[in-house]
Design an enzyme around this catalytic site. Structure first.
Site, PDB file in Angstrom:
ATOM      1  N   THR A 186      17.645  24.555  -3.376  1.00 46.41           N
ATOM      2  CA  THR A 186      16.763  23.754  -4.224  1.00 46.41           C
ATOM      3  C   THR A 186      15.725  22.960  -3.434  1.00 46.41           C
ATOM      4  O   THR A 186      16.030  22.381  -2.411  1.00 46.41           O
ATOM      5  CB  THR A 186      17.610  22.766  -5.045  1.00 46.41           C
ATOM      6  OG1 THR A 186      18.599  23.505  -5.738  1.00 46.41           O
ATOM      7  CG2 THR A 186      16.771  21.982  -6.016  1.00 46.41           C
ATOM      8  N   GLY A 243      23.676  18.979  -1.070  1.00 48.45           N
ATOM      9  CA  GLY A 243      24.992  18.345  -0.890  1.00 48.45           C
ATOM     10  C   GLY A 243      25.451  18.511   0.542  1.00 48.45           C
ATOM     11  O   GLY A 243      25.459  19.618   1.062  1.00 48.45           O
ATOM     12  N   GLU A 253      23.605  24.347 -10.436  1.00 45.29           N
ATOM     13  CA  GLU A 253      23.977  25.764 -10.364  1.00 45.29           C
ATOM     14  C   GLU A 253      23.617  26.499 -11.652  1.00 45.29           C
ATOM     15  O   GLU A 253      24.378  27.295 -12.174  1.00 45.29           O
ATOM     16  CB  GLU A 253      25.463  25.912  -9.988  1.00 45.29           C
ATOM     17  CG  GLU A 253      25.713  25.271  -8.613  1.00 45.29           C
ATOM     18  CD  GLU A 253      27.120  25.423  -8.079  1.00 45.29           C
ATOM     19  OE1 GLU A 253      27.747  26.436  -8.366  1.00 45.29           O
ATOM     20  OE2 GLU A 253      27.556  24.509  -7.351  1.00 45.29           O
TER      21      GLU A 253
END
Lengths: 735, 735
Positions: B185, B224, B478
């Site tokens: 992303t 993350g 996701e």
């Protein structure tokens, strides 16, 4: 807003500013006229804008995105500091209300023969609180518990002397002297106030009450302000005199010495601790172990004890129970307005993002989110919702103040009180249905709009997270939404069965007009059959009236067959929602067709009608299961009228969406979400806020607790690191 | 569980324990049989229970209510500590999977000729992560990005040699050596992966790639693990060779030195900062300023560069784009199972509270919440939802592993790959529709059940707040739920138009059976007309198949008339939901009618059928607008069949609700919400947790920042304090 970027900006791929500016220039709606329309008058509009800009510049009260970094402890303390600032505004606003900058308002309010403080005195400050809800709702609650829950409990249940003493002489209404909390809820009794367990036992020998918590579940629970800041509580407790239980009455109980904040003996207090939201409020629990208060601390408007042997008790349970609620009513009415305000904030953020953000489509020229019908469907009806909350909340405010002013004016006069009761019942229906429906809808609005902003909606700095967490308690407190919907639904059903028998309403208001016997008659004779074609503007509110009557008739039928009133609870919750939709659409319609709509520009009026239609059609579609089952609409009408209208209204409103949210005129400080600032420079603004709160790392920076990570990764691993390609190679290449 | 109370308990008013014990004793359903049914086999059931109890006793991993007191910083660090603990389990679980406690699994996995790590090797650990989602989802994510996002990205896109190198030799799959993050992303591109902007330019002279962030919006965002813990990233970037853009490929890029955690040069990293939930995850942003990596770090299963002049590029964009998604697919499949697990937790809490809590009715013997039909309507369908998520998630797991195992087995073999592609497309439809629908429904479940617990649901210690905040990101990441629903709806529509022409599915599965040409034929000939009477058990899933066909036919009609594919987006989102309802009900039906239902007890089977019916009827009612408009049902069927069935099913399921949630067998440590513990001693348990986290105050205790409050209340107030009744009087009385 300063902007920096660490990367080349010579060929930016996305230009959200450009799109937002373009959208702004393409719509010709008059945002000042709209603002006036929504606020109800030019005076109110002017006041709101002035006050909002004044507050936006007050850095004591309004934080930036660092607001989202608070933990529980810092949030509690920061809120207390803001409270002190707010107390200054309180005095200032009362002065202004009394006569712009009256010199000695304290002396005047606190004199022995001072007239009682009025809602007019508080009007400016209430507006201020209303606006601050957008920025920092926990601060508003913390002041609201003191001024509106404690304060209105005393005003609703106390004698004039008591009101004057606690609110004026002691200073509460000026934010000084003492700080009140509202000790109604217990661990075991929230909605069911009548069964509260705390005891207030009258002791004739000392002419005092002993306040006792008889049981763990009788612990006063969730009491806002109790953990740290309150010096006094209005305690709901059972009055026991000579062994007889007179039901739940209200008492003022001192908790802490205002000079030192030391807790008084016989009282145990604890912090309720961490909450889903609003950690800036110091909610607490309280147990009383025989706390003694003088007889005069019983709020005695409807309940008096005359010492003697035996002591004499006079009480009026009907009035007591109706008026016991006035403190909560102000909260409920306030929450409808807050729904309007908070909805504005998130509608503005998500609309600007929807116009500025591009996704999919041609590379280098991707499609704006707002150009997708699915995205329009997610965002635009939420703008319409906010618009429809405008006029109805203005009307509800008026109804509330008219009613409670009569209540306060009635004093202890039983005769005057009787006529107030009917108005109170109407106010109950209207405020309960609207509070429940509006707070639910805005919870849904925040959630839907957060999702519409994708991952960026999940960043704390864009406001949705804290906004949602702070908001949703509104669905529970001061009347749980399901309980409120059910009880207002029941009241409406009762009025309906009476109206069906030809009986007229005692306190008719416009939003209950569908319960007029002649209206029901009209429906029965088929005079309203055309409503569902949605061919005239009034049809868009009338359809809710028709649906209500059919729903009520259906519910009566089910109840007759099941012989169980509980079997229709689910329907009654929907009735309350439909009632709210009816009130919202009707208020909007009446305001826009009135001489005082303040909309002169025809193009603007036309857009407002589209917004109104969109709201109604959107909820017709949402509730089409009920409307079809009740045969308000046919399946073919759904697919041939409602669905195409919905699709085309979305297209038509889309053109104006930036201007429609600009019309709320929220300063960026109120938005406090970089993806939603006015200039539309979404990505730079966002990046700035993120890096302001967490500075970036460059080589050879090491993250916090790095030793924890190196020991995890370096633990006895028994594998060979020397194979290529490897870190060694990488290091050679980057040298 | 120790219990204390500060008040007299000789005559408690409420006895929640008694009610819960009574409800437990009144239902005869066999909870072990149910557990086996839901988990799919006796082996799985046994494993789940063993592992759950093992974890419940691990105080390193499982905190008590102090978990809710974490702020961002402490949460990040505590999660990192748990990560180290979890790495130990990872190795242990792989050993167990290979052959109970294989002595030297590292040596074996890390040998030069080691076979590739398989999903079977990871099977125990994946179960462990699945369970930990109930307790601490942020921990699961933090390990998940390393093992499943980074790891599966390498497995899906890398050559065998690369998989062996990164996951085995370097140690990632054993939780050591390096720590991966998944840099897909960007700030400007989430769902639209194909338009990602980060550049990977091949430099022939050094046989390396230069990774560059060309623009602010190309900053890798939300990554993350990037802020603190990741040493390596799989970076999605555009491959540029000799000026030609070959589209988005995947690269491994080292970020930090695993021995020191020092950031490498040319890389800028920042902390994304505060989030709505999951603050224990160190999400970060990354900018590359010409970072150099060797050619070998391009994941080369489908894209190879052979050095030379000019260099040769071989790539297969179809396979690349399908397989580029496998890492995300594991997440989507996992979220359906997580919906099942997390739903269990909140259903258990709210059901115990509903049975133990009393409200209104006779004083001293108030009515239990669960006895109100409205409360039943709020709580019991949520239990049914959890049940219906059981068999479908077992089936989806099987579908997923079968498909990806064939994919991994295919290696770079183009021929084998082709046959995998069709299976991948089916898996995409199934996982996308179920991921979106299940995560939305569970977000709704948490919200509705929190509200059903009234004010106590808003206390952090009862888990709903953090549970909701942690959960809702599942609706966005996701694959955004709207985007996923829309794309799976589009795929279903495409299959439908082909099936209507008589074409059979390439990769048929049970949940897509309604798209068989003969099924559509059957519907057209009226052979399915009886389904809506709900007279047989299969009707409860068949009705969704019928609705789907009608919805798809309707959508085709609308698209024909509007000539705009976007005009049916809203319908396609509903199609995806209906598809999920169909999969859920059909999986449940097939499991319960199969020889391997593991339900021997007839009474238990009967209750499970009621749960199944309740689910279907509840959602028929919820989506009755669509079903009526599509003429699947008539208005009269709604009021004469659906509504009464709903009401009576609620009554029937109510009797078993405690046992139905006991059947999940969650230990109290997994519940971590005192109003929902097994013993049902709601009020004592709750009070204990509150006072454990914030000790109580007694006289003359002073709250924090008391000076701030005394100066607020004592500020120049100019009023007389000596009037009676006053604090002085109060002090005299309490001396």
């Amino acid at each position: 807003m300063t902007r920096t970027t660490t990367v080349d900006q010579s060929k930016p791929v996305f230009l959200p500013k450009k799109f937002i500016e373009k959208a702004r220039s393409k719509s010709n709606v008059q945002i000042n006229e709209i603002h006036t329309f929504l606020e109800g008058s030019p005076e109110q509009s002017k006041l709101i804008l002035e006050m909002m800009n004044e507050l936006a510049g007050d850095s004591y009260l309004v934080e930036g995105t660092e607001y989202y970094e608070h933990n529980k402890a810092t949030s509690r303390e920061a809120t207390a500091k803001k409270l002190a600032r707010l107390a200054g505004y309180l005095e200032h606003d009362i002065k202004r209300a009394r006569d712009e900058f009256h010199r000695d308002v304290r002396g005047e309010l606190q004199a022995a023969d001072a007239p009682l403080i009025t809602n007019k005195d508080l009007s400016f400050f209430l507006k201020r609180l209303d606006l601050l809800t957008i920025v920092d709702p926990q601060l508003v609650t913390r002041m609201g518990v003191n001024l509106l829950l404690f304060g209105n409990c005393v005003r609703g249940n106390g004698t004039d002397e008591q009101i004057r003493y606690w609110l004026q002489e002691r200073g509460l209404a000026l934010g000084t002297g003492l700080f009140g909390c509202f000790a109604m809820t217990e661990m075991g009794h929230g909605s069911n106030v009548a069964n509260i367990q705390t005891l207030a036992t009258y002791e004739p020998a000392t002419d005092t009450f002993k306040i006792t918590t008889p049981d763990l579940v009788a612990t006063k629970w969730w009491i806002g302000g109790a953990a740290h800041s309150a010096t006094h509580a209005t305690v709901y407790a059972r009055l026991i005199v000579e062994g007889k239980d007179y039901g739940v009455k209200t008492f003022v109980v001192p908790l802490r010495d205002p000079e030192t904040m030391e807790l008084f003996p016989t009282i145990t207090i604890g912090d309720i601790g961490a909450k889903m939201g609003r950690d800036g409020i110091d909610n607490g629990w309280i147990q009383f172990h025989g706390t003694v208060i003088p007889r005069e601390y019983l709020l005695s408007r409807f309940t008096k004890i005359t010492p003697g042997n035996p002591p004499r008790v006079e009480t009026n349970n009907t009035f007591e129970s109706v008026c016991g609620y006035t403190a909560l009513l102000s909260g409920r009415v306030g929450m409808v307005k807050e729904s309007f305000r908070v909805g504005q904030r998130f509608a503005t953020i998500a609309t600007r993002y929807a116009v500025g953000r591009q996704q999919f489509g041609e590379r280098g020229n991707e499609t704006q989110l707002i150009d997708y019908p699915l995205h329009q469907y997610r965002v635009l009806p939420q703008i319409a919702l906010v618009y429809l909350l405008g006029p109805v909340s203005v009307n509800l405010d008026k109804l509330y103040f008219n009613t409670v002013n009569s209540l306060y004016a009635a004093g202890s006069d039983i005769k005057k009180m009787q006529s107030v009761i009917d108005g109170m019942k109407t106010l109950f229906i209207e405020s309960a249905a609207l509070k429940a429906t509006a707070t639910w809808l805005v919870a849904g609005l925040i959630d839907e709009l957060r999702q519409s902003c994708g991952g960026h909606g999940y960043s704390s700095y864009n406001g949705f997270g804290k906004g949602y967490n702070d908001w949703v308690v509104q669905c529970t407190w001061e009347g749980d939404n399901n309980v409120l919907s059910l009880t207002s639904g029941k009241s409406i059903l009762k009025l309906f069965t009476e109206a069906a028998k030809g009986r007229k309403l005692k306190a008719p208001i416009s939003s209950l007009s569908y319960l007029a016997p002649e209206y029901i008659q009209k429906l029965n004779t088929g005079a309203l059959n055309n409503v569902t074609s949605l061919s005239t503007l009034s049809d868009y509110h009338e359809i809710w009236a028709v649906s209500l009557i059919k729903y009520l008739a259906f519910s009566v039928g089910v109840m007759k067959s099941t012989r169980n009133p509980d079997s229709i609870s689910k329907y009654l919750v929907s009735v309350a929602k439909f009632h709210a939709f009816h009130s919202m659409t009707k208020s909007f319609y009446e305001q826009l067709t009135s001489d005082n709509s303040y909309i002169k520009d025809e193009a603007t009026r036309d857009v407002l009608w589209k917004v109104y239609k969109l709201f109604s059609v959107y909820f017709i579609d949402k509730f089409s299961g009920e409307l079809l089952q009740l045969k308000v609409l046919t399946p073919d009408q759904m697919s041939s009228i409602i669905q195409p209208q919905l699709l085309s209204l979305l297209q038509e409103v889309k053109v104006h969406c930036i201007k429609l949210t600009d019309a709320f005129q929220l300063p960026d400080a109120f938005i406090n979400a970089p993806i939603g600032y006015y200039d539309g420079d979404i990505y730079h603004n966002y990046f700035n806020e993120v890096t302001k709160n967490a500075p970036k790392d460059v080589a050879p920076g090491v993250p916090p607790y790095a030793n924890l990570l190196t020991s995890l990764l370096g633990r006895d691993s028994g594998f060979e690191r020397s194979g290529a390609p490897s870190e060694q190679l990488f290091r050679r290449l980057t040298k």
